[in-house]
Design a protein around this motif. Sequence first.
Motif, PDB file in Angstrom:
ATOM      1  N   TRP A  54     -11.875 -24.750 -15.757  1.00 48.25           N
ATOM      2  CA  TRP A  54     -10.218 -24.366 -16.776  1.00 48.25           C
ATOM      3  C   TRP A  54     -10.059 -22.923 -15.106  1.00 48.25           C
ATOM      4  N   THR A  55      -8.871 -23.038 -15.520  1.00 47.26           N
ATOM      5  CA  THR A  55      -8.172 -21.964 -15.237  1.00 47.26           C
ATOM      6  C   THR A  55      -7.173 -20.379 -15.679  1.00 47.26           C
ATOM      7  N   HIS A  56      -7.489 -19.391 -14.572  1.00 46.80           N
ATOM      8  CA  HIS A  56      -6.334 -18.406 -15.442  1.00 46.80           C
ATOM      9  C   HIS A  56      -6.315 -17.311 -14.315  1.00 46.80           C
ATOM     10  N   PRO A  57      -5.163 -17.079 -15.280  1.00 42.74           N
ATOM     11  CA  PRO A  57      -4.736 -15.671 -13.525  1.00 42.74           C
ATOM     12  C   PRO A  57      -5.616 -14.200 -14.392  1.00 42.74           C
ATOM     13  N   ILE A  58      -6.139 -13.744 -13.305  1.00 39.30           N
ATOM     14  CA  ILE A  58      -6.700 -12.347 -13.129  1.00 39.30           C
ATOM     15  C   ILE A  58      -5.842 -11.378 -12.340  1.00 39.30           C
ATOM     16  N   THR A  59      -5.728 -10.264 -13.103  1.00 38.60           N
ATOM     17  CA  THR A  59      -4.973  -9.167 -12.230  1.00 38.60           C
ATOM     18  C   THR A  59      -5.754  -8.332 -11.870  1.00 38.60           C
ATOM     19  N   PHE A  60      -6.230  -7.846 -10.263  1.00 39.76           N
ATOM     20  CA  PHE A  60      -6.497  -6.935  -9.437  1.00 39.76           C
ATOM     21  C   PHE A  60      -5.305  -5.697  -9.155  1.00 39.76           C
ATOM     22  N   ASN A  61      -5.649  -4.437 -10.164  1.00 40.14           N
ATOM     23  CA  ASN A  61      -5.170  -3.288  -9.653  1.00 40.14           C
ATOM     24  C   ASN A  61      -5.242  -2.370  -8.820  1.00 40.14           C
ATOM     25  N   VAL A  62      -4.967  -1.542  -8.360  1.00 35.97           N
ATOM     26  CA  VAL A  62      -5.640   0.114  -6.678  1.00 35.97           C
ATOM     27  C   VAL A  62      -4.357   0.895  -7.627  1.00 35.97           C
ATOM     28  N   TYR A  63      -4.539   1.709  -7.855  1.00 28.92           N
ATOM     29  CA  TYR A  63      -4.408   3.219  -8.749  1.00 28.92           C
ATOM     30  C   TYR A  63      -4.576   4.574  -7.558  1.00 28.92           C
ATOM     31  N   ASN A  64      -4.177   5.342  -7.423  1.00 31.78           N
ATOM     32  CA  ASN A  64      -3.865   6.601  -6.949  1.00 31.78           C
ATOM     33  C   ASN A  64      -4.936   7.659  -7.519  1.00 31.78           C
ATOM     34  N   VAL A  65      -5.513   8.388  -7.720  1.00 34.41           N
ATOM     35  CA  VAL A  65      -6.039   9.028  -8.249  1.00 34.41           C
ATOM     36  C   VAL A  65      -6.158  10.374  -8.272  1.00 34.41           C
ATOM     37  N   GLU A 134      -9.549   7.800  -1.989  1.00 39.27           N
ATOM     38  CA  GLU A 134     -10.244   7.812  -3.240  1.00 39.27           C
ATOM     39  C   GLU A 134      -9.547   7.272  -4.226  1.00 39.27           C
ATOM     40  N   ILE A 135      -9.813   5.259  -4.820  1.00 40.26           N
ATOM     41  CA  ILE A 135      -9.031   5.113  -5.628  1.00 40.26           C
ATOM     42  C   ILE A 135      -9.373   4.232  -6.690  1.00 40.26           C
ATOM     43  N   ILE A 136      -8.589   4.221  -7.554  1.00 38.36           N
ATOM     44  CA  ILE A 136      -9.194   3.697  -9.040  1.00 38.36           C
ATOM     45  C   ILE A 136      -8.740   2.407  -8.673  1.00 38.36           C
TER      46      ILE A 136
END
Length: 466
Positions: A54-65, A134-136
């Motif tokens: 089955w299919t599903h949208p998944i998000t990968f976020n990249v943030y500053n620290v 550095e990232i989160i």
Amino acid sequence: PGNLPSLGFQATQTAEFGDLVQLAGIGRVLRSATVTMSDWAKASDYSGLPANGWTHPITFNVYNVDNSTLVPAVGALIGSVIQTVTIPWRPEADPTNCAATPTAWFSSAENQCYNGLAFNVTFDLSTIGTVPNEIIYGIAYNTNTWGADPIGLPGPYESLNVGLNSAAPAVGTDVEPDAVFWNTMTAGWYADGGAAGTGTFRRDTNWAPYTPAVSLTASTSGSDCLFSTSGSTITLLNDCTTDQTILVPNGMTLDGNGHSITAIDPVGGHFLGAVVANAGTIANVTNVTVTASQLADVCDGGVDRLRGILFDGASGSITDSTVIGINQGQSGCQEGNAIEVRNTPFDGTHPGIKSVTVSGNTISDYQKTGIVANGNVAAMITNNTVTGSGKINYIAQNGIQVGFGATATVKGNTSTGNWYTPASDVACGILFFEAGGVKASNNTLFDNERNQCNFGKGGGKMELAP
């Protein structure tokens, strides 16, 4: 493995889950993230959906620290990638081989029973670009009643989990192995009982030995240079090689800590550009040895010309460093400047002068010039030792050059061994070429074809910008 321990978003009222990562090197470009997830949903429970998954949208976020407090926090969002993922069904239950857990499936390869099926999702992060050291990161998706935008209907996404890794990373270091970053609406899931709030993506402790099962790749190939970051200083931790330019992020100081960076040719190509260069309008470099080893003798122009340390359109300082061997052998290519500071255009029309201090450096075995200041630059060039290759016939070297409208104080330097044996050109210990104005004093010049040369306007005047 067939499965991993995992965090269920629906089961723990989660909207986002991730961790803090320190990247090796300076100003790296993220390439990909591979997340191991776990699906507990069986095809037999969801009629009408494809048999292969089955299919599903998944998000990968990249943030500053955000390091403004004693503990790291999530800063501004750098970028996001949303990917619609095909998720494989976990195999059907095998009560024969899994009598103790009859709802589990059986992995014959491992002789092990599992309730979920581990699978990998790889996110293409190339659109995010250069990131801090550095990232989160955060993994986010919606379930029936949880997430940024709950779906409001039952579905297999209620059984979708993020895998957890309990082993030490094979590459790199988990800088805070007891902490992750988590957004859950249930206060009791947090180690502090929700004292710092719920429903926000924030640091949570008491996770050892578990971390998200995620692997990041960045543009670190071709360089084994390792750095640590503290405040505005980046410290080199090892003697290293690189086949690409090491960039100093805007406003930062690269402290070589007595170590060396050696430029080498990449596999199937040749080294292009500077060994170390600025990434923004302010940079500082100190206490580092910059060199090169057996570079191919290929002539390049523009930004691809070989330099040791380059400040292009930047103010700052280059101090107490050694720049040696910036050459392509006995080459006649008009490149290979050990230290170069420049600011285009070279006609005096640029709106802002860049001020650079070049002081206390030891420079030798360069290809073309030891220290160059060109264009709309105000340079303080003091107390450097610049040693050319002596009497040579393949290139006319210069020890220190101030040219094309640049202004400079040139004081207390030693420049020797710049001598071109053919009569067609001349090599100079100090060269002023159409300089905007120079004040030269107390320099030691000897064993040069000419100790000091002045071609064009302003070379003998002092017209430094404030």
